[in-house]
Design a protein around this motif. Structure first.
Motif, mmCIF file in Angstrom:
data_model
loop_
_atom_site.group_PDB
_atom_site.id
_atom_site.type_symbol
_atom_site.label_atom_id
_atom_site.label_comp_id
_atom_site.label_asym_id
_atom_site.label_seq_id
_atom_site.Cartn_x
_atom_site.Cartn_y
_atom_site.Cartn_z
ATOM 1 N N GLU A 4 22.013 73.961 69.986
ATOM 2 C CA GLU A 4 22.426 74.765 71.126
ATOM 3 C C GLU A 4 22.255 74.000 72.430
ATOM 4 O O GLU A 4 21.314 73.243 72.599
ATOM 5 C CB GLU A 4 21.606 76.047 71.186
ATOM 6 N N VAL A 5 23.175 74.249 73.313
ATOM 7 C CA VAL A 5 23.083 73.725 74.669
ATOM 8 C C VAL A 5 22.360 74.790 75.491
ATOM 9 O O VAL A 5 22.670 75.976 75.377
ATOM 10 C CB VAL A 5 24.494 73.474 75.243
ATOM 11 N N ALA A 39 25.510 71.292 89.762
ATOM 12 C CA ALA A 39 25.893 71.349 88.352
ATOM 13 C C ALA A 39 25.877 69.960 87.728
ATOM 14 O O ALA A 39 25.368 69.761 86.623
ATOM 15 C CB ALA A 39 27.279 71.975 88.208
ATOM 16 N N ARG A 40 26.412 68.985 88.436
ATOM 17 C CA ARG A 40 26.403 67.603 87.924
ATOM 18 C C ARG A 40 24.985 67.084 87.757
ATOM 19 O O ARG A 40 24.673 66.410 86.774
ATOM 20 C CB ARG A 40 27.173 66.698 88.875
ATOM 21 N N ARG A 47 21.092 65.390 80.011
ATOM 22 C CA ARG A 47 21.448 64.229 79.185
ATOM 23 C C ARG A 47 20.314 63.219 79.149
ATOM 24 O O ARG A 47 20.042 62.619 78.113
ATOM 25 C CB ARG A 47 22.716 63.575 79.727
ATOM 26 N N ARG A 48 19.653 63.011 80.302
ATOM 27 C CA ARG A 48 18.526 62.095 80.361
ATOM 28 C C ARG A 48 17.385 62.594 79.473
ATOM 29 O O ARG A 48 16.798 61.833 78.704
ATOM 30 C CB ARG A 48 18.067 61.962 81.813
ATOM 31 N N PHE A 53 13.991 62.414 74.565
ATOM 32 C CA PHE A 53 13.274 63.221 73.576
ATOM 33 C C PHE A 53 14.102 63.573 72.351
ATOM 34 O O PHE A 53 13.554 64.047 71.360
ATOM 35 C CB PHE A 53 12.743 64.500 74.214
ATOM 36 N N GLY A 54 15.402 63.410 72.427
ATOM 37 C CA GLY A 54 16.267 63.754 71.298
ATOM 38 C C GLY A 54 16.378 65.246 71.112
ATOM 39 O O GLY A 54 15.872 66.051 71.893
ATOM 40 N N TRP A 55 17.108 65.630 70.076
ATOM 41 C CA TRP A 55 17.275 67.050 69.770
ATOM 42 C C TRP A 55 16.026 67.581 69.104
ATOM 43 O O TRP A 55 15.453 66.937 68.231
ATOM 44 C CB TRP A 55 18.453 67.266 68.841
ATOM 45 N N ARG A 56 15.618 68.735 69.512
ATOM 46 C CA ARG A 56 14.460 69.400 68.905
ATOM 47 C C ARG A 56 14.946 70.450 67.926
ATOM 48 O O ARG A 56 15.921 71.126 68.157
ATOM 49 C CB ARG A 56 13.605 70.095 69.975
#
Length: 57
Positions: A4-5, A39-40, A47-48, A53-56
């Motif tokens: 999920e985002v 927003a940017r 993204r940083r 940390f990658g996806w949890r």
């Protein structure tokens, strides 16, 4: 399992999409909009974070 985002990042993407085709009340004549810049910045920060940390799960 779907990844999920975060909601605020999703809203930031929607903001950019809306500004692609139109303007809001905060847009200047030169095309600058503080809402778009926020927003940017949020998307870049996400993204940083994701790259560090990658996806949890």
């Amino acid at each position: 399992m779907t990844r999920e985002v975060p909601l605020l990042v999703e809203l930031a993407w929607r903001c950019l999409e809306c500004h692609r085709y139109g303007r809001c009340g905060k847009c200047t004549e030169s095309g600058f909009c503080p809402v778009v810049e926020a927003a940017r910045t949020r998307i870049r920060a996400w993204r940083r974070y994701r790259s560090v940390f990658g996806w949890r799960r």
